[in-house]
Write a protein that holds these residues in place. Structure first.
Motif, short mmCIF file in Angstrom:
data_model
loop_
_atom_site.label_atom_id
_atom_site.label_comp_id
_atom_site.label_asym_id
_atom_site.label_seq_id
_atom_site.Cartn_x
_atom_site.Cartn_y
_atom_site.Cartn_z
N ASN A 19 -3.52 2.48 17.49
CA ASN A 19 -4.05 1.36 16.70
C ASN A 19 -2.87 0.61 16.10
O ASN A 19 -2.20 1.09 15.20
N THR A 21 -2.97 -2.45 14.62
CA THR A 21 -3.35 -3.42 13.60
C THR A 21 -2.58 -3.22 12.30
O THR A 21 -2.05 -4.20 11.74
N PRO A 22 -2.43 -2.00 11.75
CA PRO A 22 -1.65 -1.86 10.52
C PRO A 22 -0.17 -2.24 10.72
O PRO A 22 0.46 -2.82 9.84
N ILE A 24 1.02 -4.53 12.80
CA ILE A 24 1.08 -5.98 12.84
C ILE A 24 0.94 -6.56 11.44
O ILE A 24 1.66 -7.49 11.06
N ASP A 25 0.06 -5.99 10.63
CA ASP A 25 -0.11 -6.45 9.25
C ASP A 25 1.18 -6.29 8.45
O ASP A 25 1.59 -7.21 7.73
N VAL A 26 1.82 -5.15 8.58
CA VAL A 26 3.07 -4.92 7.86
C VAL A 26 4.15 -5.89 8.34
O VAL A 26 4.90 -6.45 7.53
N LEU A 28 3.80 -8.89 9.63
CA LEU A 28 3.51 -10.24 9.15
C LEU A 28 3.85 -10.39 7.67
O LEU A 28 4.37 -11.42 7.24
N VAL A 29 3.56 -9.37 6.88
CA VAL A 29 3.91 -9.41 5.46
C VAL A 29 5.43 -9.47 5.29
O VAL A 29 5.95 -10.26 4.50
#
Length: 150
Positions: A19, A21-22, A24-26, A28-29
């Motif tokens: 997974n 998604t986490p 990619i979120d990190v 982007l932040v």
């Protein structure tokens, strides 16, 4: 590890996919943080720097060195003298040629104010061609570099 539900009636089976998604979120932040912080870390002083097209000049055969020692005494060549006698000593060394370049050397412990005071004395004496002398690289044994002062 994630689980996947199937309608085929079997028991729960493991899903081997990661997974992301986490992750990619990190990322982007972090990207947003760096985009905001990067302009803050630069110096924002508007300066119009001139472009020099001059060819480097060769070193004169016998350069005239003016040295500011660590105890703030001044020497023209190898002769230590008082600040009041600096103009007369320079005139003697240059035979009154005030267009001759003076190479100014200063110990690295000399404050900037002392260096500026000597440069003001040079200007008052009529010597406007001053070259600042520094070392190339980080070691003393590498040689000296002459940089023309504006």
């Amino acid at each position: 590890m994630s689980m996947k539900f199937n309608d085929d009636g079997e028991d729960l089976t493991e899903n081997g996919e990661i997974n992301v998604t986490p992750f990619i979120d990190v990322m982007l932040v972090l990207l947003i943080i760096f985009m905001v912080a990067a302009p803050l870390s630069t110096v924002d002083v508007p300066v119009d720097l001139p472009v020099s097209t001059a060819a480097p000049k060769k070193k004169p055969d016998k350069p005239l060195y003016l040295t500011i020692k660590s105890d703030f005494t001044i020497a023209v060549g190898n002769d230590t003298l008082a600040r009041g006698g600096m103009a007369a000593a320079l005139d003697k060394e240059t035979n009154g040629d005030r267009k001759r370049r003076v190479f100014l050397r200063a110990d690295k412990t000399v404050p900037y104010s002392e260096l500026m005071e000597v440069m003001n004395l040079l200007r008052a004496a009529g010597y406007l061609k001053v070259a600042l002398v520094g070392l190339e690289g980080t070691t003393v044994s590498e040689g000296q570099q002459h940089v023309d002062a504006p």
